[in-house]
Enzyme design. Structure first.
Site, short mmCIF file in Angstrom:
data_model
loop_
_atom_site.label_atom_id
_atom_site.label_comp_id
_atom_site.label_asym_id
_atom_site.label_seq_id
_atom_site.Cartn_x
_atom_site.Cartn_y
_atom_site.Cartn_z
CG ASP A 1 -2.08 -0.99 1.16
OD1 ASP A 1 -2.43 -1.35 0.17
OD2 ASP A 1 -2.47 -1.52 2.18
CE LYS A 2 -0.39 8.58 -0.52
NZ LYS A 2 -1.27 9.76 -0.82
#
Length: 365
Positions: free
Chosen positions: A174-175
């Site tokens: 994830d970011k």
């Protein structure tokens, strides 16, 4: 659009597809999500024809050999099931072609974004991604991504085309998750590494700070993961009979008990979107500071003013889900050597953990 998870996250096509419904642009560390790039409905009058011959006339810039490779990798889906290149299409067949990443709608512009390269050779690269860096370009993130950084890093390498799905990132995180990712520099490397992720032979370990202290201190979480029907921006553990859920297993171990939160180790057996975040929330222990899954409010401890101020300071120290992909192990695709890498917990999470250690010590518990 996320497609059915099937074997082989490699799709050897030049172009990409419709928009993918990305969440943060990644998952918690696997090749669990595949994305629909092309879709065809066979005409009613279609005669029986091998699918590789059928598709070569409908996919520009794709040779029959590359279509056959895609079929071998399990990336050609007919009526919901992967087929081989000798499958004969029939009238009204629903044909989908899936890849391991969403479509790149625009040209990937190389950008001089610093990369923390842990290891690199002719076949692969291992990078330690900082929190806040989006992995793939997508809606609202057409620049400033890890892929843009890779385009810059490989700008003088004529053999590396950042838009070629046969190369590049083998898995995603994830970011706002930090940690290790492996990048394939050759088609053979990506195929080999992709199979390891699919066959669950890679070694992936995460560190997370969660609300509460899980009991027992060592456990296994199993629950099918799919989109939350009440919130399309979330994933959720779905009922076993829900056909949209994908099998997911996470193993956890409590490393340190900080009274109201705990530092845990999570080992992925599968790699679904937001898997650790969803599974830990499912057992009542959301990740600390995880806004999407309810971890950005006080969930444990007294609500007095001093404690609220303490928690507010903690959120400021680490204003993202406290999750780090700490270790990554795999077999080198060329040499057969077992490779194992470790990335230290980044500064924001380290400061957060130290603050909780001090709190626990001062509490005298």
């Amino acid at each position: 659009m996320a497609a059915t998870s099937v074997p082989g996250p490699i799709a050897p096509f030049d172009d990409a597809d419709i928009d993918a419904e990305e969440l943060d642009g990644a998952d918690d560390g696997g090749s669990g999500e595949l994305y629909e790039h092309f879709r065809f409905t066979v005409d009613k009058g279609q005669q029986l024809l091998r699918i590789d011959k059928y598709l070569v006339t409908r996919l520009e810039k794709s040779s029959r050999n590359r279509i056959q490779q895609a079929a071998d990798a399990g990336c050609i889906i007919v009526n919901g099931k992967p087929v081989k290149s000798n499958y004969r299409v029939k009238p009204l067949d629903d044909i989908r072609i899936v890849m391991d990443r969403p479509r790149y709608e625009l040209e990937i512009i190389p950008e001089d974004i610093p990369l923390d390269i842990v290891y690199e050779d002719d076949a692969l690269l291992v990078v330690n991604k900082p929190a806040g860096l989006v992995v793939h370009p997508g809606h609202g993130n057409y620049s400033g991504t890890l892929v843009n950084a890779l385009a810059w890093h490989f700008r003088d390498n004529p053999d590396y085309d950042v838009s070629d799905p046969r190369l590049g990132l083998v898995h995603r995180i994830d970011k706002d998750t930090s940690g290790l990712l492996v990048v394939a520099k050759t088609p053979d490397a990506k195929t080999h590494l992709g199979k390891q992720f699919f066959n669950k032979t890679t070694k992936r370990e995460y560190n997370a700070l969660v609300w509460g202290v899980p009991s027992p201190s060592v456990g296994r979480i199993e629950g099918n993961i799919g989109r939350n029907p009440k919130d399309r921006l979330q994933m959720a553990v779905l009922p076993p009979d829900d056909p949209t859920g994908k099998h997911a297993v996470t193993h956890y171990e409590v490393l340190e008990d900080f009274i109201h939160v705990a530092l845990v180790k999570c080992v992925l057996e599968t790699g679904r979107t937001h898997q650790i975040r969803v599974h830990m929330r499912h057992i009542g222990h959301p990740l600390f500071s995880d806004a999407r899954y309810g971890g950005d409010v006080i969930l444990r401890g007294e609500r007095n003013g001093s404690y609220q101020k303490f928690i507010g300071n903690c959120f400021e120290l680490c204003p993202r889900q406290a999750l780090h992909a700490r270790t990554l192990g795999f077999v080198h695709p060329d040499t057969g050597e077992e490779m194992f890498f470790t990335a230290p917990i980044p500064a924001d999470m380290t400061a957060l953990i130290e603050k909780w250690r001090a709190y626990t010590k001062n509490s005298g518990k």
